[in-house]
Design a protein around this motif. Structure first.
Motif, PDB file in Angstrom:
ATOM      1  N   LYS A  35      54.477   8.933   7.088  1.00 23.54           N
ATOM      2  CA  LYS A  35      53.594   8.620   8.224  1.00 23.54           C
ATOM      3  C   LYS A  35      53.935   9.529   9.415  1.00 23.54           C
ATOM      4  O   LYS A  35      53.071  10.183   9.992  1.00 23.54           O
ATOM      5  N   ASN A 131      45.116  -5.448   0.325  1.00 26.43           N
ATOM      6  CA  ASN A 131      44.974  -5.001   1.716  1.00 26.43           C
ATOM      7  C   ASN A 131      45.167  -3.479   1.802  1.00 26.43           C
ATOM      8  O   ASN A 131      45.441  -2.945   2.864  1.00 26.43           O
ATOM      9  N   ARG A 458      57.398  -3.153  23.471  1.00 34.74           N
ATOM     10  CA  ARG A 458      57.837  -4.022  22.377  1.00 34.74           C
ATOM     11  C   ARG A 458      59.129  -3.487  21.741  1.00 34.74           C
ATOM     12  O   ARG A 458      60.045  -4.246  21.428  1.00 34.74           O
ATOM     13  N   ASP A 503      50.451  -7.184  15.523  1.00 38.70           N
ATOM     14  CA  ASP A 503      49.481  -7.211  14.438  1.00 38.70           C
ATOM     15  C   ASP A 503      48.811  -8.580  14.503  1.00 38.70           C
ATOM     16  O   ASP A 503      49.441  -9.563  14.884  1.00 38.70           O
ATOM     17  N   CYS A 530      50.314   1.396   8.438  1.00 33.39           N
ATOM     18  CA  CYS A 530      51.069   0.426   7.644  1.00 33.39           C
ATOM     19  C   CYS A 530      51.041  -0.947   8.310  1.00 33.39           C
ATOM     20  O   CYS A 530      50.766  -1.064   9.502  1.00 33.39           O
TER      21      CYS A 530
HETATM   22  C1  LIG Z   1      42.534  -4.814  10.749  1.00 34.52           C
HETATM   23  N1  LIG Z   1      43.416  -4.415   9.706  1.00 34.52           N
HETATM   24  C2  LIG Z   1      44.570  -5.108   9.489  1.00 34.52           C
HETATM   25  C3  LIG Z   1      44.934  -5.366   8.165  1.00 34.52           C
HETATM   26  N2  LIG Z   1      46.066  -6.035   7.898  1.00 34.52           N
HETATM   27  C4  LIG Z   1      46.829  -6.465   8.912  1.00 34.52           C
HETATM   28  N3  LIG Z   1      47.950  -7.127   8.669  1.00 34.52           N
HETATM   29  N4  LIG Z   1      46.514  -6.231  10.208  1.00 34.52           N
HETATM   30  C5  LIG Z   1      45.387  -5.561  10.538  1.00 34.52           C
HETATM   31  O1  LIG Z   1      45.119  -5.365  11.734  1.00 34.52           O
HETATM   32  N5  LIG Z   1      44.147  -4.967   7.160  1.00 34.52           N
HETATM   33  C6  LIG Z   1      42.872  -4.367   7.375  1.00 34.52           C
HETATM   34  C7  LIG Z   1      42.912  -3.573   8.622  1.00 34.52           C
HETATM   35  C8  LIG Z   1      43.812  -2.375   8.435  1.00 34.52           C
HETATM   36  N6  LIG Z   1      43.892  -1.660   9.631  1.00 34.52           N
HETATM   37  C9  LIG Z   1      45.028  -1.293  10.255  1.00 34.52           C
HETATM   38  C10 LIG Z   1      44.850  -0.622  11.448  1.00 34.52           C
HETATM   39  C11 LIG Z   1      45.946  -0.180  12.147  1.00 34.52           C
HETATM   40  C12 LIG Z   1      47.213  -0.399  11.660  1.00 34.52           C
HETATM   41  C13 LIG Z   1      48.332   0.131  12.444  1.00 34.52           C
HETATM   42  O2  LIG Z   1      48.107   0.776  13.431  1.00 34.52           O
HETATM   43  N7  LIG Z   1      49.585  -0.053  12.047  1.00 34.52           N
HETATM   44  C14 LIG Z   1      50.666   0.463  12.815  1.00 34.52           C
HETATM   45  C15 LIG Z   1      51.756  -0.551  12.955  1.00 34.52           C
HETATM   46  C16 LIG Z   1      51.360  -1.678  13.855  1.00 34.52           C
HETATM   47  C17 LIG Z   1      52.585  -2.418  14.345  1.00 34.52           C
HETATM   48  O3  LIG Z   1      53.100  -3.280  13.689  1.00 34.52           O
HETATM   49  N8  LIG Z   1      53.094  -2.018  15.481  1.00 34.52           N
HETATM   50  C18 LIG Z   1      54.334  -2.529  16.027  1.00 34.52           C
HETATM   51  C19 LIG Z   1      55.326  -1.381  16.215  1.00 34.52           C
HETATM   52  C20 LIG Z   1      55.628  -0.809  14.963  1.00 34.52           C
HETATM   53  C21 LIG Z   1      56.491   0.439  15.075  1.00 34.52           C
HETATM   54  O4  LIG Z   1      56.107   1.455  14.553  1.00 34.52           O
HETATM   55  N9  LIG Z   1      57.622   0.367  15.751  1.00 34.52           N
HETATM   56  C22 LIG Z   1      58.463   1.496  15.800  1.00 34.52           C
HETATM   57  C23 LIG Z   1      59.131   1.543  17.182  1.00 34.52           C
HETATM   58  C24 LIG Z   1      58.095   1.642  18.270  1.00 34.52           C
HETATM   59  C25 LIG Z   1      57.357   2.942  18.258  1.00 34.52           C
HETATM   60  O5  LIG Z   1      57.995   3.989  18.356  1.00 34.52           O
HETATM   61  O6  LIG Z   1      56.095   2.915  18.218  1.00 34.52           O
HETATM   62  C26 LIG Z   1      59.477   1.322  14.683  1.00 34.52           C
HETATM   63  O7  LIG Z   1      59.621   0.209  14.172  1.00 34.52           O
HETATM   64  O8  LIG Z   1      60.028   2.335  14.272  1.00 34.52           O
HETATM   65  C27 LIG Z   1      54.148  -3.032  17.424  1.00 34.52           C
HETATM   66  O9  LIG Z   1      53.110  -2.775  18.029  1.00 34.52           O
HETATM   67  O10 LIG Z   1      55.089  -3.663  17.906  1.00 34.52           O
HETATM   68  C28 LIG Z   1      51.196   1.730  12.165  1.00 34.52           C
HETATM   69  O11 LIG Z   1      51.935   2.423  12.903  1.00 34.52           O
HETATM   70  O12 LIG Z   1      50.937   2.029  11.005  1.00 34.52           O
HETATM   71  C29 LIG Z   1      47.400  -1.060  10.471  1.00 34.52           C
HETATM   72  C30 LIG Z   1      46.288  -1.525   9.748  1.00 34.52           C
END
Ligand SMILES: CN1c2c(nc(N)[nH]c2=O)NC[C@@H]1CNc1ccc(C(=O)N[C@@H](CCC(=O)N[C@@H](CCC(=O)N[C@@H](CCC(=O)O)C(=O)O)C(=O)O)C(=O)O)cc1
Ligand SMILES: N[C@@H](CCS)C(=O)O
Ligand SMILES: [Zn+2]
Length: 769
Positions: A35, A131, A458, A503, A530
């Protein structure tokens, strides 16, 4: 872990027998390395060489891990830079003509996946009932299929150089065409199956020459209600491939359900091996078959799409039953491990007891190898593993966190409350008195852009760099900004923007009893995106209100109605790893009750509208039509239980997206939501005809523009869409909104798009008055 040696009698052709395999693997990387690398490549921060280096490393690590664990036939070509269906389109020369002008093959591929400023991407849709989302290839009558095997051969070459017993995996031609979309007048892509035969034959020749001894064709379409004609075509195709003299041995993999009559047809076509999913069913089809005497059955007894530790006794019994009818048997996962996280070892916040009930990817691989050892050497050879498995199962069923009698009693008592006492048409009158909205009210679906600042806040909270008060202050600032923006834009019904939600499912799971929310359990949803599906392990209860404070703050900032915003029970289940020890319908009611309590609390806090999103209503629809009425019954019932606790004056909204709604139109009516916002922009409002044709007479907000694209819709376009909608729906019931939430979009696009949306609504309102 003991390394297995071949355990079976040889199948018909040349491929070496194997005992332990998996049908596919995750690919985004244990730490989502792919990713990060891909998004860096898109941003121009790294070049193609660096991206390919990351990809090669991920493949290499995966294969080495499988080999070290004792897997003796390793799937390759399960890696993808974006999606396996798109890869297959590229393999067959079937990328859409509109990207052909892009010279670099990788950029051409990404353009088909994501679009560019000039070209639209392929559509994306759900991969069966998972999903995961795939890109829908477009097949025209004149699509000139042409083999480009570079990517498969490169993958195989890398694996063989690394000494891997590699089995290239391909999407089978029947599944590929069945899931494609006919364009330019082609109504059924499957009519072009014969045109693919020479390409697949040529591919087998290349793979054989390159050193592949087995090839896997994924044909999950065979577990759906395919017609006899399609089965005939599939049997002919595999007959034609198996008749080829020089080729690898062929494994046709079915998964996600029962093969039914397809099993005998494919076995009879002369392929050497068939994979069957013995977790979702399928044992009767195998044991009742007399066509498997020469066939290697790859028995999917380890669940590839849920996270529970395998009951080894049960799995062994199934393997024995298969062995009685099959030429030989190998142990496998039920489907690709794409749908589960990499490893339990990455979870630090999980207690040892809960952990002992679970198996993620690495642990499932170990289970496959253990079972293969038992098949080879007898059950006594895995005595310790069997004891552990029994102990974990016993401990799980007795754990007090799994069963909560208060929850069960409350659900029992509340279960009959599934209807609102007043019919929708009368509710509409009192709600309109309460809300005083203009004709064609404008609103959005809930989320506003999840900016870097929000995610950083976050991450800071998690890392202890800021405390809870500071986090709340930052989220409130985001909410205030979003409310201000909506006031400025002139929207009629506001939202708080959902900044506090990582999420839309995980946010709720983190606050409900009965769920475990993983820290690192990432699973690919589409492309580089993801999710971390929560693990639903026990009876569900809501200790405290989950959204009320955020709502109250947002509503305090505006005199306009702000929607309370919740995720519905079906979607919470669909996007979680669910229990295997309680019927889904019962769990759905438990979740529904928690959501019902939240709707009542929101109402008490002043919410005049509560939206309960069910974007996954269609996703859980069983693949076989015969099982659908039962599902729809409990799914609709759970939604009704969740939403019928409020007064007539409180308007219930729901939101549906990510699907074609044809199969669930009746259920949408039965939800009895006062207003339904629904994805419609890409299908040109067709869903409205379907809804009205079944007597829908509630409020409806067909999405007037597609939020999946960065394109800003013009006022004229939105006016046209509203005109199309008004041809079907009376103005008194029509709402104006985008297709879905705005969390993945940038703020500038959102402001521009919503400015046009409000202008278009005003223009049409003026024309109507
Ligand atoms: C609407 N959709 C969804 C589905 N399923 C879900 N469970 N949720 C949904 O919303 N299925 C159908 C669709 C699929 N669509 C999507 C659309 C977008 C994403 C997405 O953007 N995923 C993000 C992760 C989202 C998340 O959990 N964010 C966390 C932070 C996560 C992270 O990366 N943290 C970092 C540290 C912080 C940073 O540097 O950003 C880490 O852990 O390393 C949050 O906001 O706190 C993605 O990045 O892929 C998914 C499905
Ligand atoms: N309320 C959610 C629904 C997504 S399907 C959102 O706006 O993101
Ligand atoms: Zn949506």
């Amino acid at each position: 872990m003991a390394v297995t040696t071949p355990i079976t009698t040889s199948p018909r052709s040349t491929g070496p027998a194997f005992g332990a395999t998996v049908l596919g693997t995750p690919r985004v990387g244990p730490d989502r390395e792919l990713k990060r690398a891909t998004e860096s490549y898109w941003a121009g921060a790294i070049d193609r060489t660096e991206l390919e280096r990351v990809a090669a490393r991920l493949r290499s690590d995966m294969w080495a891990g499988l080999r070290a664990a004792g897997i003796d036939a390793i799937p390759v070509n399960t890696f993808s830079f974006y999606d396996q269906m798109l890869d297959t389109a590229a393999l067959l020369g079937a990328l859409p003509g509109r990207v052909a002008h892009i010279a670099d093959d990788l950029d051409r591929y990404f353009a088909a996946a994501r679009g560019t400023a000039q070209v639209a991407p392929l559509e994306m849709t759900k991969w069966f009932d998972t999903n995961y989302h795939y890109l829908v290839p477009e097949i025209a009558p004149h699509t000139a299929f042409r083999l480009d095997a570079t990517s498969v051969l490169d993958d195989l070459d890398q694996a063989l150089r690394e000494g891997i017993a590699a089995r290239p995996v391909l999407i089978g031609p029947v599944t590929f065409l069945a899931l494609s979309k006919g364009v330019d007048g082609l109504s059924d892509p499957l009519t072009r199956l014969d045109d693919l035969v020479p390409l697949y034959r040529e591919l087998l020749t290349h793979l054989h020459a390159a050193g592949a001894q087995w090839v896997q064709f994924d044909e999950p379409i065979l577990v759906t209600d395919v017609s006899d004609e399609t089965l005939d075509r599939a049997a002919r195709l595999y007959r034609s491939l198996s008749e080829q003299q020089v080729r690898p041995s062929l494994l046709v993999a079915t998964y996600f359900g029962d093969t039914g009559g397809a099993l005998d047809r494919i076995a009879g076509a002369g392929v050497e091996a068939i994979a069957v999913d013995l977790v979702s069913g399928g044992l009767d089809a195998v044991t009742g078959s007399d066509a498997l005497g020469d066939t290697l059955v790859v028995a999917g007894v380890v669940d590839g799409r849920n996270v529970w530790r395998t009951d080894l006794d049960r799995a062994l019994a199934r393997l024995e039953a298969v062995r009685a009818v099959a030429g030989s048997v190998a142990v496998s996962t039920s489907c690709s491990l794409l749908h589960v996280p990499y490893s339990l070892a990455a979870e630090t916040g999980i207690d040892a007891t809960l952990s002992s009930w679970l198996a993620f990817g690495d642990e499932k691989v170990a289970e496959v190898v253990t079972l293969a050892t038992a098949v080879r050497d007898g059950a006594e050879s895995i005595g310790a593993a069997l004891s552990d498995s029994r102990a974990a199962a016993g401990q799980r069923s007795a754990d007090p966190r799994v069963r909560n009698d208060t929850v069960r009693a409350t659900v029992e008592a509340e279960r009959r409350h599934r209807t609102r006492s007043t019919p929708a048409t009368r509710r509409r009158v009192v709600q309109q008195q309460e809300l005083g909205l203009p004709l064609l009210p404008t609103t959005t679906i809930g989320s506003y852009p999840q900016t870097t600042a929000i995610r950083v806040a976050r991450a800071d909270l998690r890392a202890g760099r800021i405390d809870g008060d500071e986090y709340t202050a930052r989220m409130r600032a985001e909410i205030a900004e979003v409310v201000r923006l909506q006031e400025k834009l002139g929207l009629d019904v506001l939202v708080h923007g959902e900044p506090e939600r990582n999420d839309m499912v995980q946010y709720f799971a983190e606050q409900l009893d009965g769920f475990f929310a993983s820290e690192r359990g990432w699973v690919q949803s589409y492309g580089t995106r993801c999710v971390r599906p929560p693990i639903l392990y026990g009876d569900v209860a809501r200790p405290d209100a989950m959204t009320v404070d955020w709502f109250r703050y947002a509503q305090s900032l505006s005199a306009k109605p702000v929607k309370g915003m919740l995720t519905g029970p079906v979607t919470i289940l669909a996007w979680s790893f669910v229990r295997d020890d309680l019927p889904l319908a019962d769990t759905a009611d438990q979740v529904a009750l928690a959501i019902r309590q939240e709707t009542v609390d929101l109402e008490a806090a002043g919410a005049r509208i509560v939206q309960v999103d069910e974007p996954a209503l269609r996703e859980l629809l069983p693949l076989r039509a015969s099982e659908r009425p039962r599902y729809l019954d409990w799914a609709v019932g759970a939604f009704q239980l969740a939403t019928s606790g409020v007064a007539d004056t409180t308007q219930i909204h729901t939101h549906l997206c990510y699907s074609e709604f044809g199969d669930v139109i009746g259920a949408i009516v039965d939800l009895d939501a006062d207003v339904t916002s629904i994805e419609a922009a890409r299908s040109h409002m067709e869903v409205l005809d379907d809804l009205e044709s079944v007597g829908f007479d509630l409020g409806v907000g067909p999405g007037v523009y597609d939020i999946h694209s960065p394109r800003v819709p013009s006022v004229e376009e939105i006016v046209d869409s509203l005109g199309e909608a008004l041809a079907v729906v009376p103005a008194e019931r029509l709402w104006v909104n985008p297709d879905c939430g705005l969390k993945t979009r940038g703020t500038d696009e959102v402001v521009a798009s919503l400015t046009n949306l409000v202008a278009a609504a005003k223009q049409v309102r003026a024309e109507l008055s």
